[in-house]
Structures are given as C-alpha cells and as structure tokens.
Design a protein around this motif. Structure first.
Motif, mmCIF file in Angstrom:
data_model
loop_
_atom_site.group_PDB
_atom_site.id
_atom_site.type_symbol
_atom_site.label_atom_id
_atom_site.label_comp_id
_atom_site.label_asym_id
_atom_site.label_seq_id
_atom_site.Cartn_x
_atom_site.Cartn_y
_atom_site.Cartn_z
ATOM 1 N N PRO A 40 22.370 4.410 -16.731
ATOM 2 C CA PRO A 40 21.454 4.998 -15.753
ATOM 3 C C PRO A 40 20.365 5.813 -16.432
ATOM 4 C CG PRO A 40 23.452 6.286 -15.855
ATOM 5 C CD PRO A 40 23.682 5.103 -16.747
ATOM 6 N N ARG A 41 19.170 5.716 -15.917
ATOM 7 C CA ARG A 41 18.022 6.423 -16.497
ATOM 8 C C ARG A 41 17.319 7.199 -15.393
ATOM 9 N NH1 ARG A 41 15.030 0.678 -17.764
ATOM 10 N NH2 ARG A 41 14.860 -0.033 -15.608
ATOM 11 N N TYR A 42 16.713 8.299 -15.777
ATOM 12 C CA TYR A 42 16.118 9.206 -14.803
ATOM 13 C C TYR A 42 14.728 9.628 -15.268
ATOM 14 C CZ TYR A 42 21.098 9.469 -13.785
ATOM 15 O OH TYR A 42 22.406 9.147 -13.535
ATOM 16 N N VAL A 43 13.912 10.046 -14.300
ATOM 17 C CA VAL A 43 12.543 10.477 -14.600
ATOM 18 C C VAL A 43 12.271 11.803 -13.901
ATOM 19 C CG1 VAL A 43 10.081 9.948 -14.368
ATOM 20 C CG2 VAL A 43 11.697 8.115 -14.878
ATOM 21 N N ILE A 44 11.740 12.753 -14.648
ATOM 22 C CA ILE A 44 11.227 14.004 -14.086
ATOM 23 C C ILE A 44 9.723 14.011 -14.304
ATOM 24 C CG2 ILE A 44 11.116 16.506 -14.367
ATOM 25 C CD1 ILE A 44 14.054 16.529 -14.999
ATOM 26 N N SER A 45 8.966 14.157 -13.226
ATOM 27 C CA SER A 45 7.512 14.270 -13.317
ATOM 28 C C SER A 45 7.168 15.746 -13.432
ATOM 29 C CB SER A 45 6.853 13.646 -12.077
ATOM 30 O OG SER A 45 5.459 13.812 -12.117
#
Length: 262
Positions: free
Chosen positions: A99-104
């Motif tokens: 699983p991969r995640y993104v924080i803007s």
C-alpha cells in the motif's frame, strides 16, 4: 454493559493482549510508514525540519526517509509542482509498492498556491495521482505535517483487509504518466493540461472514495481553451462544464439573502 473495546482496554492494562489479525496488521503498517526522500520547493524545508530531534518523528516510525520509491510507503508532495515535474512525480508514485499513500503538503501541491495562475504550474497534484491527506498553509509548519501523519495513521487503523484494493488477487493499478505535448501535458495523446490554460480533466478522489475522477472541474463556469477530455464531467459545450464555482454560488446566495432582508 461494557462493549468489546472497553473489555479489550481493561485486559491490556492487566498485561493481556487481545487483538484481531486485521488490527494487528494495521498496527504494524501504521507504525512503520516510511516517507520517500523527495522534495520540490520551500515546503520541503519544513519537511526536513520535521525530521529534527525537536519533533521526534521516530515516535511514529517514520524517521526512515528512503532514497528509493521501491522502499517507501509515503510520498509527501512538498512544494510547487510544475508541469515539467509532474510526469516524474507520477512515475515515482507508480514505482512505490502497495500500500502506498500521498500527503499533499501546502497550498502549492494542493492547488497551485500563489503561483496557480502561472502558465507552468500544476493546479494540484491530485489531477494525476490520488491524495490521502491535504495540508493547508504556505508553508505549513512541521506540526502540521505531524498532524497529517496522525490523520493518515487513523485512516490506516480503519482499513479492512477484505476491502482494500491492494490485498488479495486484485491487480495493481498504475496511473497514466503525462507526456509533454506541443500544447501542454498529454495522456495517451489527448491534451489534459495545456500550458497557460485550465485543466481539461477533474481531480482524482481520495483512495477512501475509489480513486476515480470526480467529474468536478475547478471554476466550471470558465470556458476552457481546449475541449474538456474528462468523460466524468457534465458538459454544457465541448469547452465548458455545467455549473458555477462553489465560492461564486455562496456569494450569489448571500446577495439574494441580503436583498430579501432589505
């Protein structure tokens, strides 16, 4: 009558650990979210400051900034995303394992910030990759990034193994990498973000909501320079979406309310 969670907490106080596979699995992932060592502009300085001893990001198991996307769980998009840099950001995201995640991080990564009217600036990284957590500010302080990390951990805590897209036999999903065309960024030969113009596609929804195009354009009342290429957008004409911007609608409602009171 106490519920299961109260009983579980009371047992843990006495040294008896009761859990489920799902909770134990989520606990392991939330406690070892490794960010990628990757920054774009001034927000990256705040991201670096978060790694200092003063903030002790090791409390969250996230002090291991990885130089390779294949060893990272989290992409922190820290700074202004130019149209020249957008393909590289999407390519790095695709190379991260699930699983991969993104924080803007910051206004620039989220919407273009103070440079959003520049011909070369992307109006939000979520035009090309889904975002889990947004951080407002220009630039946001390290405390804001820690809060975003805790928000991401709360999302991981609520995940169910039989419902997430990356578990089991489901196929991995790569996002199309935009290419440089004569008039701007293209996907599969179709212009999606012209240089000096407005985006012709809507943003992706968050992973919690399916990672699909939302069908909602920013400022839909403005005519685009080129035909809109997003099938999810409701069109009034090939270059104009249906509707008005939310802030304009709110102002119109306020004026009508004031006029009725007068």
């Amino acid at each position: 009558m106490p519920d299961d969670q109260d009983i579980q907490i009371e047992l843990e106080k006495q040294g008896v650990f009761v859990s489920t596979i799902n909770r134990f699995y989520n606990w392991g992932r939330r406690s070892s979210v490794w960010p990628m060592a990757f920054g774009l502009a001034c927000c990256a300085i705040e991201m670096m400051a978060t790694g200092f001893a003063r903030y002790d990001i090791a409390r969250f198991g996230s002090e291991m900034f990885r130089a390779s996307p294949r060893q990272a769980d989290l992409m922190i998009v820290a700074g202004t995303v130019t149209k020249k840099m957008a393909p590289q950001v999407v390519r790095l995201y695709n190379q991260m394992p699930e699983p991969r995640y993104v924080i803007s991080m910051g206004a620039c990564a989220t919407s273009g910030g103070p440079f959003r009217d520049g011909y070369n600036v992307l109006r939000g990284i979520d035009l090309f990759v889904p975002v889990d957590v947004y951080i407002p500010g220009c630039p946001p302080r390290p405390e804001a990034l820690l809060h975003a990390l805790m928000t991401l951990q709360a999302q991981i805590d609520n995940q169910k193994l039989n419902r997430v897209r990356w578990y089991g036999k489901r196929e991995a999903k790569d996002f199309p990498v935009p290419a440089f065309g004569k008039q701007g960024l293209e996907i599969d030969g179709r212009l999606v973000d012209p240089v000096g113009g407005l985006p012709l596609v809507s943003a992706y929804s968050a992973p919690l909501h399916g990672e699909q195009r939302t069908g909602q354009l920013e400022h839909p009342e403005l005519v685009r320079q080129f035909p809109i290429m997003d099938d999810a957008v409701e069109l009034e004409s090939p270059t104009k979406a249906v509707g008005v911007a939310p802030e304009i609608a709110i102002d119109d409602l306020r004026r009508k309310t004031e006029a009725s009171r007068a």
